[in-house]
Design a protein around this motif. Structure first.
Motif, mmCIF file in Angstrom:
data_model
loop_
_atom_site.group_PDB
_atom_site.id
_atom_site.type_symbol
_atom_site.label_atom_id
_atom_site.label_comp_id
_atom_site.label_asym_id
_atom_site.label_seq_id
_atom_site.Cartn_x
_atom_site.Cartn_y
_atom_site.Cartn_z
ATOM 1 N N GLY A 9 0.821 -1.197 0.000
ATOM 2 C CA GLY A 9 0.000 0.000 0.000
ATOM 3 C C GLY A 9 0.860 1.255 0.000
ATOM 4 O O GLY A 9 2.083 1.205 0.162
ATOM 5 N N GLY A 10 0.204 2.395 -0.190
ATOM 6 C CA GLY A 10 0.931 3.651 -0.193
ATOM 7 C C GLY A 10 0.079 4.771 -0.730
ATOM 8 O O GLY A 10 -1.139 4.633 -0.875
ATOM 9 N N SER A 11 0.728 5.887 -1.000
ATOM 10 C CA SER A 11 0.046 7.066 -1.523
ATOM 11 C C SER A 11 0.483 7.304 -2.958
ATOM 12 O O SER A 11 1.681 7.345 -3.234
ATOM 13 C CB SER A 11 0.384 8.293 -0.679
ATOM 14 N N VAL A 12 -0.495 7.477 -3.830
ATOM 15 C CA VAL A 12 -0.218 7.743 -5.242
ATOM 16 C C VAL A 12 -1.182 8.816 -5.731
ATOM 17 O O VAL A 12 -2.192 9.099 -5.099
ATOM 18 C CB VAL A 12 -0.370 6.494 -6.130
ATOM 19 N N GLN A 13 -0.850 9.378 -6.878
ATOM 20 C CA GLN A 13 -1.750 10.340 -7.500
ATOM 21 C C GLN A 13 -2.726 9.619 -8.429
ATOM 22 O O GLN A 13 -2.503 8.460 -8.824
ATOM 23 C CB GLN A 13 -0.946 11.375 -8.271
ATOM 24 N N THR A 14 -3.787 10.296 -8.778
ATOM 25 C CA THR A 14 -4.766 9.751 -9.705
ATOM 26 C C THR A 14 -4.071 9.267 -10.974
ATOM 27 O O THR A 14 -3.223 9.970 -11.531
ATOM 28 C CB THR A 14 -5.810 10.817 -10.064
ATOM 29 N N GLY A 15 -4.449 8.065 -11.395
ATOM 30 C CA GLY A 15 -3.834 7.471 -12.566
ATOM 31 C C GLY A 15 -2.640 6.598 -12.279
ATOM 32 O O GLY A 15 -2.143 5.896 -13.174
ATOM 33 N N PRO A 88 -9.336 8.566 -6.853
ATOM 34 C CA PRO A 88 -9.502 8.934 -5.435
ATOM 35 C C PRO A 88 -10.505 8.044 -4.705
ATOM 36 O O PRO A 88 -10.320 7.757 -3.518
ATOM 37 C CB PRO A 88 -9.992 10.379 -5.522
ATOM 38 N N GLU A 89 -11.522 7.565 -5.401
ATOM 39 C CA GLU A 89 -12.521 6.700 -4.767
ATOM 40 C C GLU A 89 -11.991 5.302 -4.451
ATOM 41 O O GLU A 89 -12.673 4.519 -3.795
ATOM 42 C CB GLU A 89 -13.787 6.591 -5.624
ATOM 43 N N ASP A 90 -10.781 4.994 -4.897
ATOM 44 C CA ASP A 90 -10.144 3.730 -4.521
ATOM 45 C C ASP A 90 -9.453 3.827 -3.162
ATOM 46 O O ASP A 90 -8.966 2.819 -2.636
ATOM 47 C CB ASP A 90 -9.102 3.324 -5.571
ATOM 48 N N GLN A 119 -2.925 0.297 3.747
ATOM 49 C CA GLN A 119 -3.631 1.529 3.380
ATOM 50 C C GLN A 119 -3.254 1.958 1.969
ATOM 51 O O GLN A 119 -2.072 1.990 1.600
ATOM 52 C CB GLN A 119 -3.287 2.652 4.356
ATOM 53 N N VAL A 120 -4.270 2.325 1.207
ATOM 54 C CA VAL A 120 -4.079 2.898 -0.128
ATOM 55 C C VAL A 120 -4.728 4.277 -0.143
ATOM 56 O O VAL A 120 -5.902 4.418 0.212
ATOM 57 C CB VAL A 120 -4.712 2.002 -1.221
ATOM 58 N N ILE A 121 -3.961 5.273 -0.533
ATOM 59 C CA ILE A 121 -4.459 6.645 -0.628
ATOM 60 C C ILE A 121 -4.185 7.152 -2.028
ATOM 61 O O ILE A 121 -3.043 7.125 -2.493
ATOM 62 C CB ILE A 121 -3.789 7.561 0.410
ATOM 63 N N VAL A 122 -5.236 7.608 -2.687
ATOM 64 C CA VAL A 122 -5.111 8.144 -4.037
ATOM 65 C C VAL A 122 -5.535 9.601 -4.003
ATOM 66 O O VAL A 122 -6.677 9.912 -3.671
ATOM 67 C CB VAL A 122 -5.967 7.359 -5.046
ATOM 68 N N SER A 123 -4.626 10.475 -4.346
ATOM 69 C CA SER A 123 -4.911 11.903 -4.309
ATOM 70 C C SER A 123 -5.183 12.435 -5.710
ATOM 71 O O SER A 123 -4.630 11.949 -6.700
ATOM 72 C CB SER A 123 -3.737 12.652 -3.687
#
Length: 124
Positions: A9-15, A88-90, A119-123
């Motif tokens: 998991g991690g933080s990524v941007q849309t796409g 982001p809804e993911d 955790q997955v965060i999509v900004s």
């Protein structure tokens, strides 16, 4: 003792893309159902993908179809979830589940074993 350990998991941007891994110990993934669920704050846990590891049949929720791919590596006793074109809804905590009791793969109550989540965060 059965343990499922998620990672990736991690933080990524849309796409963007992420690959989640679920490594099992004390349990053999082959010949059983395994699934990935996710739970966003204030929402119920929902099934996003499942695999019948005996033959590799895969199943997806419509919200991720064409973007997510579930796969297995029996030699590593590991199941993966490749997530592409993230939105982001993911954003959610993602959980690995194993040992189905015969119910629908979409229902959390179907599965006996669970990991601790990643955790997955999509900004945007």
């Amino acid at each position: 003792q059965v343990q499922l350990v998620e990672s990736g998991g991690g933080s990524v941007q849309t796409g963007g893309s992420l690959r989640l891994s679920c490594s099992a110990s004390g349990y053999t993934i082959s010949g059983d159902w395994m699934a990935w669920f996710r739970q966003a704050p204030g929402k119920e846990r929902e099934g996003v993908a499942a695999i019948w590891t005996e033959f590799g049949n895969t199943y997806y929720d419509d919200s991720v179809k064409g973007r997510f791919t579930i796969s297995q590596d029996n030699a590593k006793n590991t199941v993966y979830l490749q997530m592409n074109s993230l939105k982001p809804e993911d954003t959610a905590m993602y959980y690995c589940a194993a040992r189905a009791n015969g119910g629908s793969w979409r229902r959390a109550a179907t599965f006996q074993y669970w990991g601790q989540g990643t955790q997955v965060i999509v900004s945007s």
